[in-house]
Design a protein around this motif. Structure first.
Motif, PDB file in Angstrom:
ATOM      1  N   GLU A 131       4.095  -0.895   9.286  1.00  0.00           N
ATOM      2  CA  GLU A 131       4.684  -2.199   8.979  1.00  0.00           C
ATOM      3  C   GLU A 131       5.717  -2.070   7.867  1.00  0.00           C
ATOM      4  O   GLU A 131       6.808  -2.655   7.927  1.00  0.00           O
ATOM      5  N   PHE A 132       5.362  -1.306   6.845  1.00  0.00           N
ATOM      6  CA  PHE A 132       6.303  -1.092   5.747  1.00  0.00           C
ATOM      7  C   PHE A 132       7.545  -0.365   6.226  1.00  0.00           C
ATOM      8  O   PHE A 132       8.670  -0.694   5.846  1.00  0.00           O
ATOM      9  N   GLU A 191      10.680  -2.704   5.933  1.00  0.00           N
ATOM     10  CA  GLU A 191      11.317  -2.397   4.660  1.00  0.00           C
ATOM     11  C   GLU A 191      12.825  -2.656   4.693  1.00  0.00           C
ATOM     12  O   GLU A 191      13.349  -3.358   3.802  1.00  0.00           O
ATOM     13  N   ILE A 212       4.737  -5.272  -4.558  1.00  0.00           N
ATOM     14  CA  ILE A 212       5.968  -5.851  -4.017  1.00  0.00           C
ATOM     15  C   ILE A 212       6.056  -7.337  -4.343  1.00  0.00           C
ATOM     16  O   ILE A 212       7.143  -7.868  -4.622  1.00  0.00           O
ATOM     17  N   PHE A 218       1.649  -2.033  -1.993  1.00  0.00           N
ATOM     18  CA  PHE A 218       1.921  -3.255  -1.248  1.00  0.00           C
ATOM     19  C   PHE A 218       1.764  -4.489  -2.125  1.00  0.00           C
ATOM     20  O   PHE A 218       2.571  -5.423  -2.060  1.00  0.00           O
ATOM     21  N   LEU A 236      -1.124  -6.694   3.929  1.00  0.00           N
ATOM     22  CA  LEU A 236      -1.108  -5.232   4.019  1.00  0.00           C
ATOM     23  C   LEU A 236      -1.936  -4.603   2.905  1.00  0.00           C
ATOM     24  O   LEU A 236      -2.631  -3.601   3.123  1.00  0.00           O
ATOM     25  N   GLY A 237      -1.867  -5.178   1.703  1.00  0.00           N
ATOM     26  CA  GLY A 237      -2.697  -4.678   0.611  1.00  0.00           C
ATOM     27  C   GLY A 237      -4.175  -4.822   0.918  1.00  0.00           C
ATOM     28  O   GLY A 237      -4.975  -3.909   0.665  1.00  0.00           O
ATOM     29  N   TRP A 297       2.993  -8.835   2.625  1.00  0.00           N
ATOM     30  CA  TRP A 297       2.612  -7.769   1.689  1.00  0.00           C
ATOM     31  C   TRP A 297       1.183  -7.954   1.166  1.00  0.00           C
ATOM     32  O   TRP A 297       0.463  -6.961   0.963  1.00  0.00           O
ATOM     33  N   CYS A 353      -0.551  -0.686   8.361  1.00  0.00           N
ATOM     34  CA  CYS A 353       0.093  -1.067   7.098  1.00  0.00           C
ATOM     35  C   CYS A 353       1.302  -0.186   6.821  1.00  0.00           C
ATOM     36  O   CYS A 353       2.375  -0.683   6.439  1.00  0.00           O
ATOM     37  N   ILE A 357       8.220   1.293  -5.791  1.00  0.00           N
ATOM     38  CA  ILE A 357       7.371   0.981  -4.636  1.00  0.00           C
ATOM     39  C   ILE A 357       7.452   2.096  -3.601  1.00  0.00           C
ATOM     40  O   ILE A 357       6.431   2.527  -3.047  1.00  0.00           O
ATOM     41  N   SER A 372      -5.283  -2.321   3.612  1.00  0.00           N
ATOM     42  CA  SER A 372      -5.382  -0.972   3.050  1.00  0.00           C
ATOM     43  C   SER A 372      -6.683  -0.789   2.290  1.00  0.00           C
ATOM     44  O   SER A 372      -7.338   0.260   2.388  1.00  0.00           O
ATOM     45  N   ILE A 409       4.260   4.361  -2.202  1.00  0.00           N
ATOM     46  CA  ILE A 409       3.943   4.458  -0.783  1.00  0.00           C
ATOM     47  C   ILE A 409       4.068   5.904  -0.308  1.00  0.00           C
ATOM     48  O   ILE A 409       3.287   6.381   0.526  1.00  0.00           O
TER      49      ILE A 409
END
Length: 383
Positions: free
Chosen positions: A209-210, A214, A275, A272, A354-355, A351, A206, A288, A358, A292
């Motif tokens: 990936e961000f 991003e 976003i 995440f 990913l949340g 997103w 995650c 954000i 996590s 993070i």
């Protein structure tokens, strides 16, 4: 590490470079980053083996010089095939420095300040990232090819400074008796560590990936310019430089490290999800990045101290290699699934997933804490 990471910009802007200058679609840009991750896994494994066999000093010097030269070569590749091959080879050499550097941190720190030692190294890395991100955004707005020269040059400069300013470490390994060697535990047979690695992989995927998506997201969906994107990349490093050492100094030894890991990953899950829920403004983008960044500051130093506390001088390369290979696996998984998800469901789907991942990672670490929090090998050392 500060000098080296001050040139970190190629990886951060690779997805934008592939899409805008080489005219690859997002899926193919993701494949390039996947090849970087494949090289990282191979480099991490070999780096761990060579660290235990030859020591961390020579490996760091060799990896920095070879990686620097290959960054420059990478800038001359313009086809998907040549870029992919060069990316893999570059990553193999460049990422082999991770286990060696981690072993060096453990070697030079004491039992009382392992987590703070990790944070000090992260301070150098992220301060360099702040410089590299901001400078990278500026250079990208002028000429993307400058990124490769600066990134390669700082690698080589770091190796030269390491040789000039820091004496070569001389580690004398005591030869153990056979019966003592027989009871030595291995990272590859440590069941608790494998669970830690798996739950960490979810979070690293995650986070990475961000990192890689991003810049592309802010450019494509939120329509920010390269300079502001560079500012956002730099903001992460600046916050870490200003806050993390103070934060870790006040937290280390007060609770089990897994508690802070769980808290940090949970904050990341919130970031995440936000976003997709906030308007595309500069203020929300900064919020954000702050969330993070705090997720990273709370979790990652204690993740490093977890494996250091479970390792010894004789198997530190193994533990460092597995941890490094976990990051490298995330570098494979993140761009692979990220590019496909964006191509099929847009950034919004990415997103949300990913949340969710996590949250799954945080839940796994809760399970690990409840079943292993009395294990002294993974407990923080009181200052």
């Amino acid at each position: 590490m500060l000098i080296n990471r001050s040139g970190t910009m190629v990886v951060a802007f690779m997805s934008v470079y592939c899409a805008r200058l080489l005219h690859f679609d997002m899926a193919h840009a993701g494949y390039i980053m996947t090849l970087f991750g494949c090289g990282s896994i191979c480099g991490g494994f070999l780096g761990g083996q060579f660290t235990d066999r030859f020591g961390f000093y020579d490996l760091q010097v060799g990896a920095l010089i070879s990686g620097g030269l290959l960054f420059i070569v990478l800038g001359f590749q313009h086809t998907f095939l040549s870029l992919g091959i060069c990316t893999f080879v570059l990553s193999l050499f460049n990422e082999s420095v991770r286990p060696a550097n981690s072993a060096a941190i453990a070697h030079y720190s004491s039992d009382k300040n392992k987590t703070r030692s990790v944070s000090l190294n992260r301070l150098a890395i992220n301060l360099g990232w702040a410089v590299g991100g901001g400078l990278g955004g500026l250079l990208a707005s002028i000429n993307y090819h400058l990124l490769f020269w600066v990134d390669g040059g700082t690698n080589i400069m770091a190796a030269i400074l390491l040789m000039l300013l820091m004496p070569k470490a001389k580690i004398i390994k005591t030869i153990k008796k056979r019966e003592e060697a027989a009871v030595r535990h291995s990272a590859y047979t440590d069941g608790t560590y494998w669970l830690f690695i798996f739950f960490g992989l979810l979070f690293f995927t995650c986070f990475y990936e961000f990192m890689i998506m991003e810049p592309a997201f802010y450019k494509i969906d939120w329509h920010f310019n390269e300079r502001f994107i560079g500012f956002l990349l730099a903001l992460n490093g600046v916050l870490i430089a200003l806050v993390e050492m103070v934060l870790i100094h006040n937290l280390e030894g007060k609770r089990h490290g897994l508690v802070y890991i769980i808290a940090g990953i949970s904050i990341g899950a919130i970031g995440f999800a936000l976003i997709n829920l906030v308007p595309p403004t500069a203020a929300m983008a900064i919020l954000i990045v702050v969330l993070i960044t705090f997720s990273e500051m709370l979790s990652m130093p204690f993740m490093n101290s977890f494996w250091i506390n479970r390792s010894s001088h004789y198997n530190r390369g193994e533990y460092a290699a597995l941890y490094s290979m976990t990051w490298s696996s995330a570098q494979i998984i993140a761009p692979l699934i990220g590019g496909v998800m964006i191509a099929n469901g847009g950034f919004t789907l990415l997103w949300w997933i990913l949340g969710g991942l996590s949250l799954a990672s945080a839940t796994g670490f809760i399970f690990l804490y409840r079943n292993n929090h009395t294990d002294t090998r993974s407990s923080p050392v009181l200052p």
